[in-house]
Design a protein around this motif. Structure first.
Motif, mmCIF file in Angstrom:
data_model
loop_
_atom_site.group_PDB
_atom_site.id
_atom_site.type_symbol
_atom_site.label_atom_id
_atom_site.label_comp_id
_atom_site.label_asym_id
_atom_site.label_seq_id
_atom_site.Cartn_x
_atom_site.Cartn_y
_atom_site.Cartn_z
ATOM 1 N N ASP A 22 2.426 13.646 3.068
ATOM 2 C CA ASP A 22 1.955 12.635 2.134
ATOM 3 C C ASP A 22 2.324 11.227 2.618
ATOM 4 O O ASP A 22 1.495 10.321 2.631
ATOM 5 C CB ASP A 22 2.634 12.919 0.788
ATOM 6 N N TYR A 23 3.551 11.052 3.057
ATOM 7 C CA TYR A 23 4.029 9.734 3.480
ATOM 8 C C TYR A 23 3.341 9.291 4.773
ATOM 9 O O TYR A 23 3.085 8.113 4.980
ATOM 10 C CB TYR A 23 5.541 9.720 3.679
ATOM 11 N N LEU A 24 3.078 10.288 5.660
ATOM 12 C CA LEU A 24 2.392 9.928 6.903
ATOM 13 C C LEU A 24 1.019 9.344 6.576
ATOM 14 O O LEU A 24 0.546 8.413 7.209
ATOM 15 C CB LEU A 24 2.227 11.161 7.779
ATOM 16 N N GLU A 25 0.418 9.919 5.570
ATOM 17 C CA GLU A 25 -0.925 9.489 5.190
ATOM 18 C C GLU A 25 -0.894 8.132 4.481
ATOM 19 O O GLU A 25 -1.601 7.206 4.854
ATOM 20 C CB GLU A 25 -1.494 10.549 4.248
ATOM 21 N N LYS A 26 0.000 8.016 3.446
ATOM 22 C CA LYS A 26 -0.013 6.814 2.614
ATOM 23 C C LYS A 26 1.044 5.787 2.989
ATOM 24 O O LYS A 26 1.038 4.688 2.466
ATOM 25 C CB LYS A 26 0.254 7.213 1.144
ATOM 26 N N GLY A 27 1.965 6.171 3.844
ATOM 27 C CA GLY A 27 3.095 5.283 4.128
ATOM 28 C C GLY A 27 4.290 5.698 3.301
ATOM 29 O O GLY A 27 4.128 6.153 2.167
ATOM 30 N N PHE A 28 5.484 5.549 3.846
ATOM 31 C CA PHE A 28 6.706 5.869 3.112
ATOM 32 C C PHE A 28 6.806 4.956 1.886
ATOM 33 O O PHE A 28 6.477 3.776 1.981
ATOM 34 C CB PHE A 28 7.938 5.653 4.005
ATOM 35 N N PRO A 29 7.264 5.481 0.742
ATOM 36 C CA PRO A 29 7.321 4.659 -0.477
ATOM 37 C C PRO A 29 8.095 3.355 -0.267
ATOM 38 O O PRO A 29 7.672 2.297 -0.747
ATOM 39 C CB PRO A 29 8.012 5.547 -1.499
ATOM 40 N N GLU A 30 9.235 3.417 0.454
ATOM 41 C CA GLU A 30 10.039 2.197 0.596
ATOM 42 C C GLU A 30 9.301 1.156 1.432
ATOM 43 O O GLU A 30 9.450 -0.042 1.223
ATOM 44 C CB GLU A 30 11.427 2.512 1.176
ATOM 45 N N LYS A 31 8.440 1.632 2.340
ATOM 46 C CA LYS A 31 7.678 0.675 3.138
ATOM 47 C C LYS A 31 6.581 0.053 2.288
ATOM 48 O O LYS A 31 6.289 -1.140 2.379
ATOM 49 C CB LYS A 31 7.067 1.388 4.346
ATOM 50 N N ARG A 32 5.963 0.898 1.456
ATOM 51 C CA ARG A 32 4.940 0.367 0.559
ATOM 52 C C ARG A 32 5.565 -0.670 -0.363
ATOM 53 O O ARG A 32 4.987 -1.695 -0.668
ATOM 54 C CB ARG A 32 4.327 1.508 -0.261
ATOM 55 N N PHE A 33 6.780 -0.363 -0.779
ATOM 56 C CA PHE A 33 7.541 -1.268 -1.648
ATOM 57 C C PHE A 33 7.748 -2.605 -0.935
ATOM 58 O O PHE A 33 7.473 -3.677 -1.486
ATOM 59 C CB PHE A 33 8.886 -0.600 -1.953
#
Lengths: 537, 498
Positions: free
Chosen positions: B73-84
């Motif tokens: 999931d994170y590979l696809e959407k980006g790690f949550p902390e990076k999105r943050f």
């Protein structure tokens, strides 16, 4: 219930006898106080809220001493006449209408007894005084006050030096800046605030917030003045009586201010037959007399009257005395009995029905689960991809539980979510209330929610389950296409019995499944059991 | 040891097939290759043979790491902390706004906040701001590169990769560790003897309708089963433990001739408090103890309301406020159900006995010893001749039926605004060796009974929590586990056998 920590040495001295910890820990619960623990120097107890007179070492020791038979009987307190007077300005009526006062002289404080007095005030404020709204009190050094006093009001621009403050400040600033001001400013919402002031315009206190620094009681104080104000005249008198009697137990002498305090014992008529009937006892008048004296009461046999001390705030009816007698008799001394009356047991018909449904579900190898009625909007609507009206709980301390659930399936989805690591198939059911707003009413039908979850779960499997339930109940369902955003289009049905809509059934939409962090197909059923029960009857 | 012939006759076709190709020091994979069988089948046969003591399986472990659900999931959407962090860069500083731009749910937000704070990537104040470390971190792709390189054998990772792994493993479902076990066969004498035996015996394996119909079993032997071998698990679906306990308690009251009473969860303050003589400024009515529900409730008929009002005003000495009585709440006790039932009783219904076992609500934070939804066991007896000793008698009988001895039940004074005399019930906890408080009881005050019933008749009433008893029965120390619904726990728990 208020918890208090008593100084053990001080308490034992006041009881008037050295009692072992074992005796104390046996007697305390039997007297009607929850014992938390006894340590080397402390006794921690929880006082029942109807006995504010026991919120300090003095009051607790007085009750205990009597209960243990050391100093029994009604204790009388002398009030000495005096010329101490105060006036009440009619302006207080709209602000904080009631007040009372007393003087106690000849005290010899030490660190313990001064702390005990402060703690008692504090506890009375929060419990009996309802966080100072109903009753507030101030204690002052008598030598720093000039009589006569006035209980009046002042505008917020008026200045005085509040307790612990270095200089005078306006009332406005005290309310905004002083810690007590911040805590209790909400209790003063009028333009003017109540003030006790002496003959030389020296402020004593601004009830129910703070006293003045100038009249502060210290360890050297010998004589004190007590002011009480509030919204309930009876409650302030009770608080005053509790305070002054505690101080007398410390060696003080009471002097009246205007006409208070009135420490004459109070009276209540007692019907011995009724008392005995309620307790299931056969106590003679002389026995009642003896038991009463153990509780600090006095029974007058000739006119069937019970005298009780003026510091007792809990005597509203005869039953309150009845309980005192029961406590004195000892709860563990009652011989229990079981009446031989004929009554017919009856299961609530709907509860019986629910259990029958439960049995059918177990037969279908569905595991029952049980979740909370409280949920949150995100789980109930957003994650389910749909809009359902929810009933809000206004003041929940948790954002996760601030609406009443409008349906069961989301609860089951959350359970599937936390069980992802467990073995499949996971076929679940839950029966419970859901909450639906109908005009000003909230309806609470009971629903049956079922979720089937496995790698190959589909509509057909769910349909077989629902059909099995209906056929077990002798009902013939009608399935019709419908639209519901939580389900896959074309794979969801509305189910009705005799044209009454009773259930939804379908395959949950993959988006919904993903919203609950799952990747396993789910077929779900939501059936209105209350409606089915009605149809069957 | 079992007779050799019996062992021979108990061999499963898979075992027989394996035995034909069995050599010492082979792995399951080797045998699968030579025998042309599936590896799982070979494995199963080897394990059976091991229980028959024909060989030993020596085990070696190989750990492989692979990407897990959140990792993908994170590979696809980006790690949550990076999105943050990116959301902060896009000039938003309020948490709500960041959540919205970064599309973070509750869990992800708290994970990100914790992670970023710990590493000094953000400053928290009135506004959230990015530190220099944080700015650098946005462009780092160490984690992403590592995830893309998976699966890998753990023993072949570099020190650097091991450190990345350690960090990622602290977080939920990014990495999964698969442990592969490899078994090597160590054949013994029995095994050797079996493998050299004539293995194509004509045994009946599964009994079929065909075999029964044609009598073909008559001149054949059945393959013997190892009846002590363990099989896979099968679970009996059950009622939830709380339902079982509730039904058990309901049955006890029914046995004792009590009638069950129903009632709603959303109540008015009037029924929950006022009708039970609880003054309107009583601490129990405050916001932090009671859940208030939006909307206002309807009051019952005026006559009753006025009677209740009169009791409050004359005894508690304050101005009773109808508005407060109309507040909608979640019932804080089922004593409210008793009050309503009492109000509906007719003369012909007396004496009678009632009970309910259902949910009550307290506005408390969940922790190991507190729930905000609890089950209350409620009951009352209305009987002109009832007394305090009877109250104790009913309660004692109830607890005896639950399995406590007479000397494990004790009563002591207790206080509730609507009863007098009041009592608390303690039972002795045999394991903890101490008295545990289970509930309260008393005789309803005349101030409660007279308005509801129209006259003063003794009403013995009680209410007890159920959760403590269930926790004890199931050895649960964290009360939240009762409603955790962990299927493993529910499937393997014993049923209520009281």
């Amino acid at each position: 219930m208020p918890k208090i920590t008593l100084n053990k040495k001080d308490t034992l001295k006041l009881i008037g006898k050295n009692i072992s910890d074992k005796q104390l820990s046996e007697a305390i619960p039997l007297m009607g106080t929850d014992l938390e623990h006894i340590s080397k120097n402390e006794i921690e107890v929880e006082i029942f809220p109807n006995r504010p007179d026991m919120l300090s070492e003095e009051g607790f020791a007085r009750a205990m001493s009597s209960f243990l038979g050391i100093k029994t009987g009604l204790k009388t307190y002398k009030v000495n006449k005096s010329n101490y007077k105060y006036k009440v300005d009619s302006k207080v009526k709209s602000v904080r209408p009631y007040c009372t006062a007393a003087v106690v002289k000849g005290l010899k404080f030490n660190k313990d007894s001064l702390l005990s007095l402060m703690n008692l005030q504090d506890k009375l404020h929060t419990t009996h005084g309802r966080n100072r709204k109903k009753v507030a009190m101030g204690v002052h050094d008598l030598s720093k006050i000039r009589f006569p006093l006035t209980y009046t009001t002042k505008p917020k621009s008026f200045k005085f030096r509040a307790l612990e403050d270095r200089q005078e400040k306006t009332i406005q600033r005290i309310l905004e800046e002083h810690p007590k001001g911040k805590d209790y400013a909400h209790l003063l919402n009028k333009k003017e605030v109540p003030i006790w002031i002496d003959a030389k315009d020296q402020v004593l206190s601004m009830p129910p917030i703070i006293n003045s620094e100038e009249t502060k009681v210290t360890i050297d104080t010998k004589d004190i003045f007590l002011d009480l104000t509030g919204t309930d005249p009876i409650a302030i008198d009770q608080a005053l009586n509790i305070l002054v009697t505690a101080l007398v137990d410390r060696g003080g002498k009471i002097y009246s201010v205007n006409n208070t305090p009135n420490l004459n014992p109070k009276k209540i008529k007692i019907n011995i037959n009724r008392l005995n009937k309620l307790l299931g006892t056969n106590l003679a008048k002389s026995q009642i007399s003896k038991l009463a004296s153990k509780m600090g009461l006095s029974y007058s046999q000739s006119n069937s009257t019970m005298l009780y001390p003026a510091y007792r705030a809990d005597i509203l009816s005869e039953v309150d005395i009845t309980e005192d007698i029961a406590i004195a008799y000892g709860y563990n001394n009652f011989k229990t009995s079981l009446p031989n009356i004929s009554t017919i047991a009856e299961e609530e018909p709907f509860e019986r029905f629910k259990n029958q449904i439960g049995e059918i579900c177990i037969g279908l190898n569905l595991q029952e689960v049980s979740s909370y009625h409280l949920s949150n909007k995100e789980d109930e609507t957003t994650k389910m991809n749909t809009k359902v009206q929810t009933v809000k709980v206004i003041n929940s301390i948790s954002n996760e539980y601030n609406v009443l659930r409008p349906w069961i399936i989301p609860s089951l989805m959350n359970i599937l979510k936390i069980n992802r690591h467990n073995e499949y198939p996971q076929n679940l059911f839950e029966m419970g209330k859901v909450f639906i707003r109908k005009g000003i009413n909230i309806e609470e039908p009971t629903r049956l929610g079922i979720t089937l979850c496995n790698h190959n779960t589909d509509f057909t499997e769910a349909r077989k389950v629902l059909d099995a339930i209906f056929s077990s109940l002798g009902l013939i369902p009608k399935y019709e296409n419908t639209e519901h955003d939580s389900f896959i289009p074309g794979r969801v049905a509305r189910v009705s019995i005799n044209n009454k809509k009773v259930a939804y059934i379908g395959e949950l939409h993959p988006e919904v499944i993903k919203n609950f962090n799952m990747d396993m197909p789910v077929a779900a059923i939501e059936l209105n059991l209350s409606e089915i029960h009605k149809i069957l009857n | 040891m079992k007779k050799f012939d019996e062992v021979l006759e108990s061999l499963h076709p898979l075992e027989r097939q394996v035995l034909k190709h069995l050599k010492d020091n082979q792995t399951a994979r080797d045998i699968a290759k030579t025998s042309n069988m599936k590896e799982v089948e070979v494995m199963r046969a080897l394990q059976w043979l091991e229980t028959k003591e024909a060989l030993n399986l020596e085990q070696t472990k190989i750990d492989t790491i692979d990407i897990d659900k959140n990792g993908t999931d994170y590979l696809e959407k980006g790690f949550p902390e990076k999105r943050f962090l990116k959301a902060i860069l896009e000039s938003s500083k309020a948490l709500d706004k960041i959540r919205e731009i970064a599309k973070l749910d509750k869990d992800e937000t708290s994970i990100s906040l914790g992670f970023l704070k710990r590493n000094g990537f953000i400053n928290l104040g009135k506004e959230i701001s990015l530190t220099n470390l944080g700015k650098n971190y946005i462009n780092s792709t160490i984690n992403e590169d590592f995830l893309k390189s998976l699966p890998k054998e753990k023993s072949k990772l570099s020190t650097n990769e091991l450190n990345i792994l350690k960090d990622l493993q602290k977080r939920k479902e990014i990495i999964k560790l698969n442990t592969k076990k490899i078994y090597t066969v160590k054949i013994n004498d029995l095994g050797k003897k079996l493998s050299q035996s004539k293995l194509n015996l004509d045994l009946i394996d599964s009994l079929t309708p065909e075999i029964i119909k044609t009598n073909s079993w008559k001149d054949k032997k059945f393959r013997r089963y190892d009846v002590s071998a363990s099989t896979g698990a099968s679970y009996a679906a059950k009622r939830h433990i709380v339902s079982q306990a509730t039904n058990n308690i309901r049955k006890v009251w029914l046995d004792m001739g009590f009638k069950e009473m129903p009632g709603p969860i959303v109540e008015s303050s009037f029924w929950n408090f006022d009708a039970l003589f609880t003054p309107q400024d009583h601490p129990a009515r405050e916001m932090h103890d009671t859940f208030f529900v939006e909307g206002t409730a309807k009051l019952p008929d005026k006559k009753l309301v006025n009677k209740v009002k009169k009791e409050h005003e004359s005894k508690w000495n304050y101005k009773w406020d109808e508005k407060i009585a109309k507040e909608k709440i979640l019932r804080t006790h089922t004593t409210v159900v008793s009050a309503k039932t009492l109000a509906n009783l007719k003369d012909a219904d007396i004496p009678s006995k009632f009970f309910s076992v259902s949910k009550v609500f307290r506005n408390e934070a969940l922790d190991w010893s507190h729930l905000f939804e609890l089950i209350q066991v409620e009951g009352f007896v209305v009987d002109p001749n009832a007394n305090f000793r009877d109250l104790m008698g009913y309660l004692k009988q109830f607890y005896k039926k639950l399995g406590y001895n007479e000397d494990q039940i004790r009563f002591r004074p207790g206080y509730f605004p609507y009863v007098e005399p009041g009592l608390e019930i303690d039972v002795f906890h045999p394991k903890k060796k101490k008295w545990v408080e289970l509930g309260g009881a008393g005789i309803l005050r005349p101030e409660v009974v007279i308005p509801l019933l129209g006259k003063d008749i003794p009403v013995l009433a009680w209410g007890q929590g159920l959760e403590r008893g269930i926790s004890q029965y199931y050895d649960i120390t964290d009360i939240r586990d009762l409603y955790k619904n962990d299927l493993k726990q529910l499937r393997t728990s014993k049923v209520w056998l009281n």
